[in-house]
Design a protein around this motif. Structure first.
Motif, PDB file in Angstrom:
ATOM      1  N   ALA A 141      36.172  68.666  62.667  1.00 52.69           N
ATOM      2  CA  ALA A 141      35.443  67.522  63.449  1.00 52.69           C
ATOM      3  C   ALA A 141      36.363  65.987  63.226  1.00 52.69           C
ATOM      4  N   LEU A 142      37.713  66.083  62.276  1.00 49.99           N
ATOM      5  CA  LEU A 142      38.326  64.819  61.506  1.00 49.99           C
ATOM      6  C   LEU A 142      39.575  65.438  62.509  1.00 49.99           C
ATOM      7  N   THR A 143      39.700  66.667  63.519  1.00 47.42           N
ATOM      8  CA  THR A 143      41.096  66.434  63.998  1.00 47.42           C
ATOM      9  C   THR A 143      40.150  66.576  65.167  1.00 47.42           C
ATOM     10  N   ALA A 144      38.859  66.359  66.292  1.00 49.74           N
ATOM     11  CA  ALA A 144      38.614  66.307  67.647  1.00 49.74           C
ATOM     12  C   ALA A 144      38.397  64.779  67.369  1.00 49.74           C
ATOM     13  N   ALA A 145      37.860  63.994  66.529  1.00 51.71           N
ATOM     14  CA  ALA A 145      37.998  62.608  67.042  1.00 51.71           C
ATOM     15  C   ALA A 145      39.097  62.218  67.191  1.00 51.71           C
ATOM     16  N   GLU A 146      40.411  62.517  66.080  1.00 56.62           N
ATOM     17  CA  GLU A 146      41.432  61.855  66.653  1.00 56.62           C
ATOM     18  C   GLU A 146      41.795  62.426  67.804  1.00 56.62           C
ATOM     19  N   ALA A 147      41.871  64.020  68.318  1.00 57.61           N
ATOM     20  CA  ALA A 147      42.343  63.452  69.541  1.00 57.61           C
ATOM     21  C   ALA A 147      41.297  62.898  70.877  1.00 57.61           C
ATOM     22  N   ALA A 148      39.912  63.076  70.403  1.00 54.67           N
ATOM     23  CA  ALA A 148      39.479  61.656  71.162  1.00 54.67           C
ATOM     24  C   ALA A 148      39.947  60.500  71.421  1.00 54.67           C
ATOM     25  N   ALA A 149      40.314  59.975  70.535  1.00 47.91           N
ATOM     26  CA  ALA A 149      40.712  58.505  69.668  1.00 47.91           C
ATOM     27  C   ALA A 149      41.771  58.515  70.148  1.00 47.91           C
TER      28      ALA A 149
ATOM     29  N   GLU B 135      35.634  56.719  74.668  1.00 48.02           N
ATOM     30  CA  GLU B 135      34.982  54.993  74.883  1.00 48.02           C
ATOM     31  C   GLU B 135      34.452  55.646  73.351  1.00 48.02           C
ATOM     32  N   GLY B 136      34.477  55.113  72.204  1.00 46.10           N
ATOM     33  CA  GLY B 136      33.523  55.232  70.688  1.00 46.10           C
ATOM     34  C   GLY B 136      34.168  56.127  70.213  1.00 46.10           C
ATOM     35  N   ALA B 137      36.043  56.675  70.862  1.00 49.49           N
ATOM     36  CA  ALA B 137      35.791  57.756  69.675  1.00 49.49           C
ATOM     37  C   ALA B 137      36.886  57.396  68.481  1.00 49.49           C
ATOM     38  N   ILE B 138      37.239  55.872  68.626  1.00 54.25           N
ATOM     39  CA  ILE B 138      38.393  55.125  67.366  1.00 54.25           C
ATOM     40  C   ILE B 138      36.940  55.092  66.486  1.00 54.25           C
ATOM     41  N   GLU B 139      35.823  54.716  67.055  1.00 52.62           N
ATOM     42  CA  GLU B 139      35.015  54.015  65.559  1.00 52.62           C
ATOM     43  C   GLU B 139      35.037  56.013  65.155  1.00 52.62           C
ATOM     44  N   LYS B 140      34.582  57.149  65.770  1.00 51.88           N
ATOM     45  CA  LYS B 140      33.985  58.369  65.168  1.00 51.88           C
ATOM     46  C   LYS B 140      35.175  58.667  64.481  1.00 51.88           C
ATOM     47  N   TYR B 141      36.609  58.986  64.965  1.00 50.35           N
ATOM     48  CA  TYR B 141      37.200  59.385  63.773  1.00 50.35           C
ATOM     49  C   TYR B 141      37.163  58.436  62.397  1.00 50.35           C
ATOM     50  N   GLN B 142      37.196  56.911  62.726  1.00 53.85           N
ATOM     51  CA  GLN B 142      37.165  56.101  61.294  1.00 53.85           C
ATOM     52  C   GLN B 142      36.197  56.422  60.479  1.00 53.85           C
ATOM     53  N   ALA B 143      34.781  57.043  61.552  1.00 54.84           N
ATOM     54  CA  ALA B 143      33.902  57.675  60.336  1.00 54.84           C
ATOM     55  C   ALA B 143      34.211  58.917  59.909  1.00 54.84           C
ATOM     56  N   ALA B 144      35.088  59.507  60.680  1.00 53.24           N
ATOM     57  CA  ALA B 144      35.194  61.125  60.428  1.00 53.24           C
ATOM     58  C   ALA B 144      36.617  60.578  59.102  1.00 53.24           C
ATOM     59  N   GLN B 145      37.342  60.282  58.992  1.00 51.92           N
ATOM     60  CA  GLN B 145      38.181  59.877  58.145  1.00 51.92           C
ATOM     61  C   GLN B 145      37.454  59.386  56.729  1.00 51.92           C
ATOM     62  N   ASP B 146      36.502  59.033  57.166  1.00 51.72           N
ATOM     63  CA  ASP B 146      36.199  57.667  56.010  1.00 51.72           C
ATOM     64  C   ASP B 146      35.103  58.743  54.350  1.00 51.72           C
ATOM     65  N   SER B 147      34.645  59.730  55.999  1.00 53.43           N
ATOM     66  CA  SER B 147      33.496  60.956  55.426  1.00 53.43           C
ATOM     67  C   SER B 147      35.001  61.981  54.443  1.00 53.43           C
TER      68      SER B 147
END
Length: 119
Positions: free
Chosen positions: A66-74, A79-91
């Motif tokens: 999920a972290l890798t996918a969110a990073e790729a999307a960012a 749209e909204g990918a940076i927030e998802k990536y940050q949330a994944a990274q925070d987790s």
């Protein structure tokens, strides 16, 4: 104070369920009170900490896709990918912090046990 620390970590780890539905943060082990614990209780605590560490490592491995996918999307500018990536990274970072906190707390209990039971 232990309860506050564990509650904060539990809340941080709990936020990851939205990121990776199949990933579940392990429950943190209950620590023996080193100042009053028996050797058997300390050994049981050590076993519980080791089991937590193994489970937490599996949890972090589960979060990685999920972290890798969110990073790729960012990186792709979705749209909204940076927030998802940050949330994944925070987790993921919260899982690392949880492991450090559990190990630190157990080390404190070991020192208390040794102080209460000099050789």
């Amino acid at each position: 104070m232990k309860a506050i620390k564990y509650t904060a970590l539990a809340l941080a780890l709990g936020s990851s369920s939205a990121l990776a539905a199949d990933c579940e943060a392990p429950a943190q082990p209950e620590m023996p009170d080193g100042s009053t614990a028996t050797m058997e209780q300390m050994l049981a605590g050590q076993k519980a900490v080791k089991a937590f560490q193994v489970a937490n490592l599996e949890y972090m491995k589960c979060l990685e896709p999920a972290l890798t996918a969110a990073e790729a999307a960012a990186k792709a500018g979705e749209e909204g990918a940076i927030e998802k990536y940050q949330a994944a990274q925070d987790s993921y970072n919260a899982a690392v912090s949880a492991e450090e906190a559990v190990a630190g707390e157990f080390n404190t209990e070991i020192r208390e046990y040794k102080a209460a039971n000099p050789s």
